[in-house]
Motif scaffolding. Structure first.
Motif, PDB file in Angstrom:
ATOM      1  N   GLN A 241       0.571  12.692   3.433  1.00 27.02           N
ATOM      2  CA  GLN A 241      -0.254  12.069   2.555  1.00 27.02           C
ATOM      3  C   GLN A 241      -0.808  10.960   3.234  1.00 27.02           C
ATOM      4  O   GLN A 241      -2.001  10.360   3.461  1.00 27.02           O
ATOM      5  CB  GLN A 241       0.126  11.965   1.094  1.00 27.02           C
ATOM      6  CG  GLN A 241      -0.767  11.425   0.214  1.00 27.02           C
ATOM      7  CD  GLN A 241      -0.189  10.699  -1.043  1.00 27.02           C
ATOM      8  OE1 GLN A 241       0.822  11.344  -1.165  1.00 27.02           O
ATOM      9  NE2 GLN A 241      -0.945  10.193  -1.669  1.00 27.02           N
ATOM     10  N   LEU A 242       0.229  10.051   3.702  1.00 23.60           N
ATOM     11  CA  LEU A 242      -0.401   8.706   4.314  1.00 23.60           C
ATOM     12  C   LEU A 242      -1.173   8.854   5.551  1.00 23.60           C
ATOM     13  O   LEU A 242      -2.178   8.294   5.810  1.00 23.60           O
ATOM     14  CB  LEU A 242       0.818   7.801   4.730  1.00 23.60           C
ATOM     15  CG  LEU A 242       0.677   6.539   5.545  1.00 23.60           C
ATOM     16  CD1 LEU A 242      -0.253   5.465   4.642  1.00 23.60           C
ATOM     17  CD2 LEU A 242       2.193   6.086   5.832  1.00 23.60           C
TER      18      LEU A 242
ATOM     19  N   GLU B  56       5.153  13.026   1.547  1.00 23.36           N
ATOM     20  CA  GLU B  56       4.601  11.439   1.426  1.00 23.36           C
ATOM     21  C   GLU B  56       4.143  11.120   2.760  1.00 23.36           C
ATOM     22  O   GLU B  56       3.179  10.181   2.733  1.00 23.36           O
ATOM     23  CB  GLU B  56       5.746  10.630   0.977  1.00 23.36           C
ATOM     24  CG  GLU B  56       7.035  10.701   1.814  1.00 23.36           C
ATOM     25  CD  GLU B  56       8.128   9.978   1.343  1.00 23.36           C
ATOM     26  OE1 GLU B  56       8.518   8.957   1.749  1.00 23.36           O
ATOM     27  OE2 GLU B  56       8.634  10.648   0.042  1.00 23.36           O
TER      28      GLU B  56
ATOM     29  N   ARG C  80       7.210   6.128   7.115  1.00 19.80           N
ATOM     30  CA  ARG C  80       6.064   5.653   6.839  1.00 19.80           C
ATOM     31  C   ARG C  80       5.892   4.207   7.263  1.00 19.80           C
ATOM     32  O   ARG C  80       5.118   3.534   7.487  1.00 19.80           O
ATOM     33  CB  ARG C  80       5.917   5.617   5.218  1.00 19.80           C
ATOM     34  CG  ARG C  80       5.702   7.155   4.747  1.00 19.80           C
ATOM     35  CD  ARG C  80       5.347   7.046   3.406  1.00 19.80           C
ATOM     36  NE  ARG C  80       6.524   6.931   2.760  1.00 19.80           N
ATOM     37  CZ  ARG C  80       6.525   6.335   1.355  1.00 19.80           C
ATOM     38  NH1 ARG C  80       5.634   5.886   0.880  1.00 19.80           N
ATOM     39  NH2 ARG C  80       7.725   6.256   0.689  1.00 19.80           N
TER      40      ARG C  80
ATOM     41  N   ARG D  90       0.597  -0.953   0.113  1.00 17.06           N
ATOM     42  CA  ARG D  90      -0.200  -0.092  -0.097  1.00 17.06           C
ATOM     43  C   ARG D  90       0.912   1.352  -0.053  1.00 17.06           C
ATOM     44  O   ARG D  90       0.491   2.184  -0.667  1.00 17.06           O
ATOM     45  CB  ARG D  90      -0.808  -0.037   1.298  1.00 17.06           C
ATOM     46  CG  ARG D  90      -1.697   1.290   1.426  1.00 17.06           C
ATOM     47  CD  ARG D  90      -2.487   1.136   2.675  1.00 17.06           C
ATOM     48  NE  ARG D  90      -3.157   2.431   2.904  1.00 17.06           N
ATOM     49  CZ  ARG D  90      -4.032   2.730   3.569  1.00 17.06           C
ATOM     50  NH1 ARG D  90      -4.445   1.750   4.599  1.00 17.06           N
ATOM     51  NH2 ARG D  90      -4.505   3.962   3.957  1.00 17.06           N
TER      52      ARG D  90
ATOM     53  N   GLU E 158      -3.019  11.522   6.189  1.00 14.18           N
ATOM     54  CA  GLU E 158      -4.297  11.821   5.602  1.00 14.18           C
ATOM     55  C   GLU E 158      -5.211  10.687   5.175  1.00 14.18           C
ATOM     56  O   GLU E 158      -6.685  10.709   5.283  1.00 14.18           O
ATOM     57  CB  GLU E 158      -4.323  12.827   4.393  1.00 14.18           C
ATOM     58  CG  GLU E 158      -3.727  14.092   5.146  1.00 14.18           C
ATOM     59  CD  GLU E 158      -3.832  15.407   3.998  1.00 14.18           C
ATOM     60  OE1 GLU E 158      -2.560  15.802   3.736  1.00 14.18           O
ATOM     61  OE2 GLU E 158      -4.778  15.661   3.338  1.00 14.18           O
ATOM     62  N   GLU E 159      -4.567   9.853   4.521  1.00 13.00           N
ATOM     63  CA  GLU E 159      -5.305   8.662   4.026  1.00 13.00           C
ATOM     64  C   GLU E 159      -5.945   7.802   5.233  1.00 13.00           C
ATOM     65  O   GLU E 159      -7.024   7.376   5.251  1.00 13.00           O
ATOM     66  CB  GLU E 159      -4.385   7.687   3.286  1.00 13.00           C
ATOM     67  CG  GLU E 159      -4.089   8.000   1.701  1.00 13.00           C
ATOM     68  CD  GLU E 159      -2.876   7.381   0.912  1.00 13.00           C
ATOM     69  OE1 GLU E 159      -2.263   7.713   0.338  1.00 13.00           O
ATOM     70  OE2 GLU E 159      -2.918   5.954   1.396  1.00 13.00           O
ATOM     71  N   LEU E 160      -4.927   7.614   6.235  1.00 11.71           N
ATOM     72  CA  LEU E 160      -5.618   6.899   7.402  1.00 11.71           C
ATOM     73  C   LEU E 160      -6.872   7.803   8.094  1.00 11.71           C
ATOM     74  O   LEU E 160      -7.707   7.153   8.484  1.00 11.71           O
ATOM     75  CB  LEU E 160      -4.609   6.753   8.709  1.00 11.71           C
ATOM     76  CG  LEU E 160      -3.199   6.041   7.978  1.00 11.71           C
ATOM     77  CD1 LEU E 160      -2.259   6.005   9.238  1.00 11.71           C
ATOM     78  CD2 LEU E 160      -3.759   4.465   7.700  1.00 11.71           C
TER      79      LEU E 160
ATOM     80  N   LYS F 200      -8.993   9.492   6.392  1.00 18.31           N
ATOM     81  CA  LYS F 200     -10.175   9.498   5.403  1.00 18.31           C
ATOM     82  C   LYS F 200     -10.780   7.944   5.820  1.00 18.31           C
ATOM     83  O   LYS F 200     -12.022   7.770   5.776  1.00 18.31           O
ATOM     84  CB  LYS F 200      -9.574   9.489   3.987  1.00 18.31           C
ATOM     85  CG  LYS F 200      -9.707  10.894   3.765  1.00 18.31           C
ATOM     86  CD  LYS F 200      -9.727  10.827   2.031  1.00 18.31           C
ATOM     87  CE  LYS F 200      -9.237  12.010   1.387  1.00 18.31           C
ATOM     88  NZ  LYS F 200      -7.715  12.022   1.144  1.00 18.31           N
ATOM     89  N   ASP F 201      -9.724   6.959   6.030  1.00 15.27           N
ATOM     90  CA  ASP F 201     -10.291   5.600   6.637  1.00 15.27           C
ATOM     91  C   ASP F 201     -10.843   5.493   7.878  1.00 15.27           C
ATOM     92  O   ASP F 201     -11.424   4.508   8.253  1.00 15.27           O
ATOM     93  CB  ASP F 201      -8.994   4.797   6.675  1.00 15.27           C
ATOM     94  CG  ASP F 201      -8.454   4.123   5.346  1.00 15.27           C
ATOM     95  OD1 ASP F 201      -8.991   4.802   4.620  1.00 15.27           O
ATOM     96  OD2 ASP F 201      -7.412   3.780   5.358  1.00 15.27           O
TER      97      ASP F 201
END
Lengths: 239, 240
Positions: free
Chosen positions: B177-178, B174, B144, B123, B180-182, B184-185
């Motif tokens: 961004q990761l 980077e 990350r 991922r 922010e993805e979390l 959103k989840d």
């Protein structure tokens, strides 16, 4: 020619006549035995002392019996280390042999005396090694839910070992050379063997120089083995 | 999810936290900002008891973690933490770094953990680094991986302690961004950061901690446009 004859005669008289080499072999065997057993005791007990100190020195959130006991134990061990480092090893050896463990097998007593003395020095070496690892490593391990002992075992000690190894090697060398005082309690080690033969033949050169050479070879071998180990560790463990 | 009641922390004579009360609800993304030395990192580190509070309570899912009998290790399994300096284990490979805790704590078998590890590494695009050591990676990659290491525990909440402060500028993106993805989840998170733009985008609530107390807290819209506390106004005028 005369000098060669003398050398041959002295060599024969030191090693061959009456199978005197067997005395040296016995001495060698006992020196090795005491050194190895003492080093193992030293590493085992020294590690335990260092880990107990590390646990006790952390801020104890548990003001309970366990926390109090471990701090008390740590105080006792600190005193133990001070006594071991603050008194001559020869005296310690004789106290074990003639007071605390009087009448017990002297070879066993010597292993215990040298081992417990070495443990004091080893605990300091390991403590310094543990302190050399970044505090963030313990925090990372604990934040994942690992307990202190597991984090120590899986994360801190494997990293500390690289800093510990050279100092531990020096300690091993020191133990090996210190065993030469074991004749004080009538154990026949390499040094005592050379004494026995010298007093029998009244020749000093071969008995003394030959055991010096043996000690030197043992120390050099130990040093180079640890050098190789350090290089291998540096290769597999980065950082 | 986490209730903080009158939290205090002193280091010797120095009182760093002077009574902080707040509640972090499930699904919230709380961003903490404030000047250095104001106590925001200490606040975060008290939430999983990396710092032991000297007063007040931290209640995680109904359990008071400041109680001497609380099982803090068990709570920490469910509270992920990401550090400023990553704190990856340098003597272990990336795969070993991320599987060590779940396998050792018997939450997963080695095979399960490696399978999940591979999924997460895929991922973030770092599957090819699974067998390398942390010092072979860039700072952004390390951070990350550190986030993945926390995710491997399937935490209920994640704490981020200045996750981009030790990074070169081009690597900040980077990592953010990761995170922010979390977000959103739906991951619950508490983030200490100096990245104001990021705070605006990701936060559901912003706290301003200064001089050991929460000086102001608000939704990101109001927090940044209508700051009331003079210290916050001053702070924002310097960083915006």
């Amino acid at each position: 020619m005369e000098i060669i004859n003398t050398i041959v005669r002295q060599f024969r008289s030191t090693f061959i006549i009456d199978n005197r080499y067997k005395v040296f072999l016995t001495g060698f065997k006992n020196t090795m035995l005491i050194t190895i057993v003492a080093a193992l005791i030293g590493i085992a007990v020294g590690t335990v002392i260092a880990v107990i100190h590390n646990i006790a020195s952390q801020k104890q959130r548990h003001k309970n019996l366990g926390g109090t006991l471990i701090r008390l134990l740590d105080k006792l061990l600190t005193a133990y280390v001070a006594v071991m480092r603050g008194t001559p090893l020869a005296i310690q050896l004789m106290i074990w042999a003639f007071v605390l463990l009087a009448g017990k097998d002297k070879l066993t007593v010597a292993c215990i005396a040298f081992g417990l003395n070495s443990a004091a020095y080893v605990s300091e070496v390991i403590r310094a090694g543990i302190n050399s690892v970044d505090a963030g490593q313990m925090e990372a391990g604990r934040s994942l839910g690992l307990d202190r002992l597991t984090t120590m075992r899986k994360i801190i000690l494997p990293q500390a070992i690289k800093n510990i190894l050279p100092a531990l090697c020096n300690e091993g060398i020191a133990v090996l050379k210190e065993t030469s005082i074991v004749s004080l309690v009538a154990v026949v080690d390499l040094t005592r063997a050379s004494d026995l033969v010298r007093s029998r033949t009244l020749l000093a050169f071969f008995p003394l120089v030959s055991v010096a050479i043996v000690y030197f070879i043992l120390v050099a071998g130990l040093s180079s083995a640890v050098n190789r180990m350090e290089k291998r560790l540096a290769k597999s463990d980065r950082g | 999810m986490i209730e903080v009641k009158d939290l205090q922390k002193s280091f010797g004579e120095l009182q760093v936290l002077k009574g902080i009360t707040t509640t972090i609800e499930k699904g919230e993304r709380v961003v903490v900002i404030g000047p250095s030395g104001g106590g925001k990192s200490t606040f975060l580190r008290c939430l999983n008891l990396l710092e032991e509070p000297t007063g007040g309570k931290v209640i995680f899912e109904g359990e008071d973690l400041t109680d001497p009998n609380a099982d803090v290790d068990m709570a920490r399994r469910r509270i992920g933490m990401v550090f400023q300096h990553f704190n990856l284990f340098p003597h272990l490979t990336i795969m070993q770094n991320i599987t060590l805790a779940p396998v050792h704590l018997k939450m997963k078998t080695q095979a399960q953990a490696e399978e999940e590890g591979r999924k997460l590494l895929t991922r973030i695009g770092l599957l090819d680094k699974a067998d390398t050591y942390p010092d072979m990676l860039s700072g952004g990659q390390r951070q990350r991986i550190a986030i993945v290491r926390s995710l491997m525990m399937n935490p209920d909440v994640m704490l981020f302690d200045e996750p981009t402060s030790a990074l070169d500028p081009e690597m900040v993106g980077e990592v953010l961004q990761l995170i922010e993805e979390l977000a959103k989840d739906g991951m619950t998170m508490v983030i200490v950061t100096h990245e104001i733009g990021f705070a605006r985008r990701v936060a559901s609530r912003v706290l301003f901690i200064d001089e050991g107390i929460i000086k102001e807290e608000n939704s990101p819209e109001k927090f940044f446009t209508e700051p009331k506390d003079p210290r916050l106004q001053d702070f924002l005028s310097k960083v915006l």
